[in-house]
Enzyme design. Structure first.
Site, PDB file in Angstrom:
ATOM      1  N   CYS A  43       9.934  -5.678 -16.164  1.00  0.00           N
ATOM      2  CA  CYS A  43      10.926  -5.953 -15.732  1.00  0.00           C
ATOM      3  C   CYS A  43      10.518  -7.598 -15.683  1.00  0.00           C
ATOM      4  O   CYS A  43      11.761  -8.699 -15.563  1.00  0.00           O
ATOM      5  CB  CYS A  43       9.653  -6.355 -14.303  1.00  0.00           C
ATOM      6  SG  CYS A  43       8.090  -7.425 -14.711  1.00  0.00           S
ATOM      7  N   CYS A  66      18.694  -8.882 -12.027  1.00  0.00           N
ATOM      8  CA  CYS A  66      17.574  -9.697 -10.745  1.00  0.00           C
ATOM      9  C   CYS A  66      16.673  -9.606 -10.714  1.00  0.00           C
ATOM     10  O   CYS A  66      15.533 -10.595 -10.525  1.00  0.00           O
ATOM     11  CB  CYS A  66      18.239  -7.686 -10.155  1.00  0.00           C
ATOM     12  SG  CYS A  66      17.031  -8.449  -8.758  1.00  0.00           S
ATOM     13  N   CYS A  67      15.730  -9.097 -11.972  1.00  0.00           N
ATOM     14  CA  CYS A  67      13.984  -9.170 -11.913  1.00  0.00           C
ATOM     15  C   CYS A  67      13.939 -10.685 -12.928  1.00  0.00           C
ATOM     16  O   CYS A  67      13.006 -10.885 -12.172  1.00  0.00           O
ATOM     17  CB  CYS A  67      13.325  -7.997 -13.028  1.00  0.00           C
ATOM     18  SG  CYS A  67      13.376  -6.461 -12.856  1.00  0.00           S
ATOM     19  N   CYS A  86      13.864   0.118  -7.123  1.00  0.00           N
ATOM     20  CA  CYS A  86      13.922   0.638  -7.964  1.00  0.00           C
ATOM     21  C   CYS A  86      12.373   0.969  -8.651  1.00  0.00           C
ATOM     22  O   CYS A  86      12.376   1.362  -8.958  1.00  0.00           O
ATOM     23  CB  CYS A  86      14.538  -0.798  -9.109  1.00  0.00           C
ATOM     24  SG  CYS A  86      15.458  -1.887  -9.024  1.00  0.00           S
ATOM     25  N   CYS A 110       9.706  -3.292  -6.815  1.00  0.00           N
ATOM     26  CA  CYS A 110      10.420  -3.794  -5.712  1.00  0.00           C
ATOM     27  C   CYS A 110      10.897  -2.154  -5.128  1.00  0.00           C
ATOM     28  O   CYS A 110      11.011  -0.904  -5.881  1.00  0.00           O
ATOM     29  CB  CYS A 110      11.649  -4.313  -6.516  1.00  0.00           C
ATOM     30  SG  CYS A 110      10.892  -6.487  -6.715  1.00  0.00           S
TER      31      CYS A 110
END
Length: 235
Positions: free
Chosen positions: A231, A124-125, A208, A205
């Site tokens: 990240c 995702c990062c 998280c 974010c």
């Protein structure tokens, strides 16, 4: 008219010399040097508009309100962070603030439901931060970060200037302590991130990021419950 010489990536020996020259200097001097040498935006400030971001934004605005500032808008930020970004843009008169967003086609392919952070936070990062910044950095020599020694044990040996592949990373606040950040914000009467009073010390974010308890390191609220500490922008 003479064409201005572009700021080029320094070699390893030059980076050593830069660190020796600026090790004892104030962060403002580092930024002034960049503003004088990387004058076509080759080394922008990449800001998360998080808990400590206001310090570098204040410094750079005093030097040059037109200095390029990049914000990686992952699509997963706290609404309060986006509001804070807009507040600081107006407060400092930032005339060259740009938002970087993930590639829509890549999102459709790899994260169509927006829930990749649950099953694979690293991916995702990468999708929402690393790839967008890497794409933007094709046109830049490097960027300015807000990293500091005290944040995690992984950052204790951080230098002000460092080479990361074919890019230069500049960390003006590397040697600052948490108290230095707080003192600067208080002395300059700077607007604070609205989540800080709620215990959010390092803000990324929303899915998280969690509050930090007393005695924990400043990034312990990021990806809580996992071994993940970065990240991907600084690995």
């Amino acid at each position: 008219m003479l064409k201005r010489k572009r700021f080029t990536l320094p070699g390893a020996e030059e980076v050593v010399a830069l660190n020796a020259s600026f090790e004892q200097e104030r962060p403002e001097r580092v930024l002034e040097w960049l503003a004088s040498n990387a004058t076509a935006g080759e080394v922008p400030l990449v800001s998360s508009f998080g808990a400590d971001s206001v310090v570098l934004l204040d410094m750079i605005a005093q030097i040059d309100a037109d200095y390029p500032v990049l914000f990686i808008d992952t699509g997963k930020h706290f609404i309060l962070t986006l509001q804070y970004r807009d507040e600081l843009k107006a407060h400092f008169g930032l005339n060259n603030l740009h938002s970087i967003t993930p590639d829509r086609e890549l999102l459709k392919e790899h994260d169509p439901r927006g829930a990749l952070w649950i099953t694979n936070p690293d991916a995702c990062c990468n999708l929402r931060k690393t790839i967008p910044l890497a794409t933007m950095m094709r046109d830049h020599v490097g960027w300015i970060t807000g990293r500091k020694h005290f944040q995690t044990h992984h950052r204790t040996n951080l230098k002000i200037f460092e080479l990361d592949g074919n890019h230069l990373k500049v960390n003006p606040l590397a040697n600052w302590r948490s108290a230095d950040v707080a003192d600067y914000i208080r002395t300059r009467s700077l607007p604070g991130h609205p989540l800080v009073p709620k215990g959010y010390v390092s803000i990324g974010c929303a899915p998280c990021t969690s509050p930090v308890a007393e005695g924990e390191d400043s990034r312990s609220g990021r990806w809580r419950g996992s071994e993940k500490t970065e990240c991907g922008l600084h690995i």
